[in-house]
Every structure is written in C-alpha cells, then in structure tokens.
Design a protein around this motif. Sequence first.
Motif, mmCIF file in Angstrom:
data_model
loop_
_atom_site.group_PDB
_atom_site.id
_atom_site.type_symbol
_atom_site.label_atom_id
_atom_site.label_comp_id
_atom_site.label_asym_id
_atom_site.label_seq_id
_atom_site.Cartn_x
_atom_site.Cartn_y
_atom_site.Cartn_z
ATOM 1 N N VAL A 181 -3.844 -6.230 2.835
ATOM 2 C CA VAL A 181 -4.523 -5.145 2.117
ATOM 3 C C VAL A 181 -5.054 -4.122 3.116
ATOM 4 O O VAL A 181 -5.652 -4.492 4.137
ATOM 5 C CB VAL A 181 -5.695 -5.699 1.266
ATOM 6 N N GLU A 182 -4.806 -2.858 2.807
ATOM 7 C CA GLU A 182 -5.322 -1.785 3.663
ATOM 8 C C GLU A 182 -6.751 -1.440 3.290
ATOM 9 O O GLU A 182 -7.229 -1.789 2.214
ATOM 10 C CB GLU A 182 -4.447 -0.529 3.508
ATOM 11 N N SER A 225 -7.925 1.213 2.215
ATOM 12 C CA SER A 225 -7.979 1.985 0.967
ATOM 13 C C SER A 225 -7.911 1.092 -0.264
ATOM 14 O O SER A 225 -8.049 1.571 -1.389
ATOM 15 C CB SER A 225 -6.800 2.951 0.921
ATOM 16 N N GLU A 276 -5.168 -0.518 -0.908
ATOM 17 C CA GLU A 276 -3.727 -0.602 -1.156
ATOM 18 C C GLU A 276 -3.214 -1.987 -0.759
ATOM 19 O O GLU A 276 -3.490 -2.462 0.348
ATOM 20 C CB GLU A 276 -3.032 0.467 -0.302
ATOM 21 N N VAL A 289 -0.338 -4.026 0.517
ATOM 22 C CA VAL A 289 0.919 -3.752 1.220
ATOM 23 C C VAL A 289 1.983 -4.773 0.833
ATOM 24 O O VAL A 289 3.141 -4.449 0.618
ATOM 25 C CB VAL A 289 0.696 -3.799 2.752
#
Length: 352
Positions: free
Chosen positions: A20-21, A23, A25, A27
């Motif tokens: 997980v990024e 942000s 997001e 991945v």
Amino acid sequence: MSTIALAFDLGGTELRGALVERSGEVVKRVSAPTLAGAGSEAVIGQIIALADRLLKEHPQAKVSGIGMCAPGPLDPKAGIVIGPPTLAGWHNVPLIDILSRQFGLPVRLENDANAAALGEWRFGAGRGAGSLVFVTVSTGIGGGVVADGHIYHGRRGLAAEIGHMTITGEGDRCFCGNVGCFEAVASGTALGRRATRLTKPGDGSVLRRLSDDGDVSARHVVDAARAGDAAARELVETEAKWLGIGFTNLLHLYSPDLIVMGGGLANGFDLLAPGIRATVEERAMQAYRDVPIVPAELGDRAGLVGAASLILWEGEPGTALAMVQNEQTKLGETTGASARSIIERMKESEGN
Ligand SMILES: [Zn+2]
C-alpha cells in the motif's frame, strides 16, 4: 518508487496481504484462506509466505514497515494478540516481536475494527473529519472511534467494543453471555435469525425462495426488500430501528463529526438509512441530530489501508483534515469546513 508499506489483515476466514502506498493506493493484493484451526505458528508462516509473494512481484518496492491488523482482543502498544475467539491456539502471541525479527522492519499492530476506522478516516468516507465512529455491521458488530484526530484506545487498547453495549433487556443471548447487546439484536446474524423465525421452509415466501428454503440471511432480507417484499421491508424497518438506537448512544457518547457504517449490511444502507435517521431524530438530543450517518467507501480494503497507515502516517492526522486546516489558515476561517464538506457529500449521496 514512492514509500510503501506491507499490510496484513488477519481474519478468521481470510488472510489478506497488500502493498500500500502512502496515498492509500493498493499496489498489489494477495490472500489465502486462514489456517484458523492450526495455531499461531502456521498462520505466521502464511503471513511470511504472502509477504514473500508480494515482494517477489515488486522487487523494487521500498518497504518502510509492516502494518498489521487482527481480531481483538489485542494490545496494540505491546504488540500482543491476546486471544481472538476466531483463531485457535493464539494466546498472548507477541506478533510485533516475531514479525520485526523475521523481516527486520518496523511493525505496527491494531485491532481490525480500529484499522478499518483509520482506513475510512484517512482515505474513505471519513476524510476531513476530526472525530468519527466507524461501525461495522455484519456477522457481529464492531467499531472504532477516532476522537480528536486519534484512535481512542482506552485501557489495554480495548475501547469501543460497541457491539457489546447493552441496548435492550430482551432478545437472544449474545455470545458474550449477556442479553440485549447491540450485536445480539442488530447484527446481520440477528436480522437473518429474525427472518428465519418469521418464515418456514416451503411457505412460498420471497425470503424462503431466495434462501432455497434454508436459513434466511441478512443478504436475502436486503435483496427481498429491494424487490419490494412487504415482510422483508418490515424486517428492514426493525433492523434500522435497532441500529438507530445504537447509533444514538454513539452520538451521545463520542459526539463524532460523523458515523460511518461498514460491514456486509452496508450493502443495504440505502434501505436502512431512512429508518436509522428517523430513530436518531426521535431519540437523540437536539444538538446531536444533524450528525451525518454515511456508508463506508473502502469495502474490504479498509483494514488493509488503515493498517498500512499505521506505518506510513504514523503520528499524523487524517489527510483531508490537515488539508482543510491549511486552507482554513490561509482563508482565516474558523468555521468547520471539514464538517461542511462531509454534509455536502452526504446530501449528494442521498440524492443518488
Ligand atoms: Zn455481547
């Protein structure tokens, strides 16, 4: 590549992993059926295997740590899983110690409902709120409270066990041993049970046709109500009343900027919302009645992204809150822009 966290959501039936990024997001996501009966060593082996899979597929990922959520009771500060009823052989397992030694990375642990609350607060329906209560309504009822920009932990991290607040003196016994727990009367399981009792196999009702004459589930009730079935609509109305009573207690206790409802029953949020709202208007004190109650936005990734944020957002408030505060400083405003944007979003979702 931007900074990334490994995240795990350990459930009684499914173990989920993700990269997980910052942000929020996701991945890459992987999962495996949890070896829930096999003890902690076997499950920790699964976590390590999923991590290897994720890292092999993204060898260039710059992983800054591991965020993990698991069923309570657990002690997030000590990093210990105390003994979840859904996982056999887990007694005071020092999960943070074990995983940080294995991977040589910082590890953070939170209970699953708190992690989902963090996820919705930082990346989902609660963006911009200073305080929120996240309620997950499915097999049971769980919750997490963000109070003034932090998860409210209480002694040993055991706060916000909202499924076991007593909201009535009657009904079926809860698995915790009490009668009248919020969970025992308002969970998806309770709704399914009421529908099952109301009907009989072979009675030709819509509910029994949907369940192939087996036990009726909450999902069947929502589907039948959506199709206009009168019995199902009445069951939904009763369900909404119980949820409204529980939510009224949460408003009075925590005075959140909003309540976010997730879990399987959030699929029927549009059907439940009018009844929940009516009950809150009837029972909450005047000053609490305008607090928005909204459906969760992140579905089953709320726990994963919330767990990741334990690493990637450590010590920081929610995204939009920081942004809104900056804007307010710029504009010299002191009014609650965050609450306003939430109310606007709620009105939009009502209009849909
Ligand atoms: Zn209970």
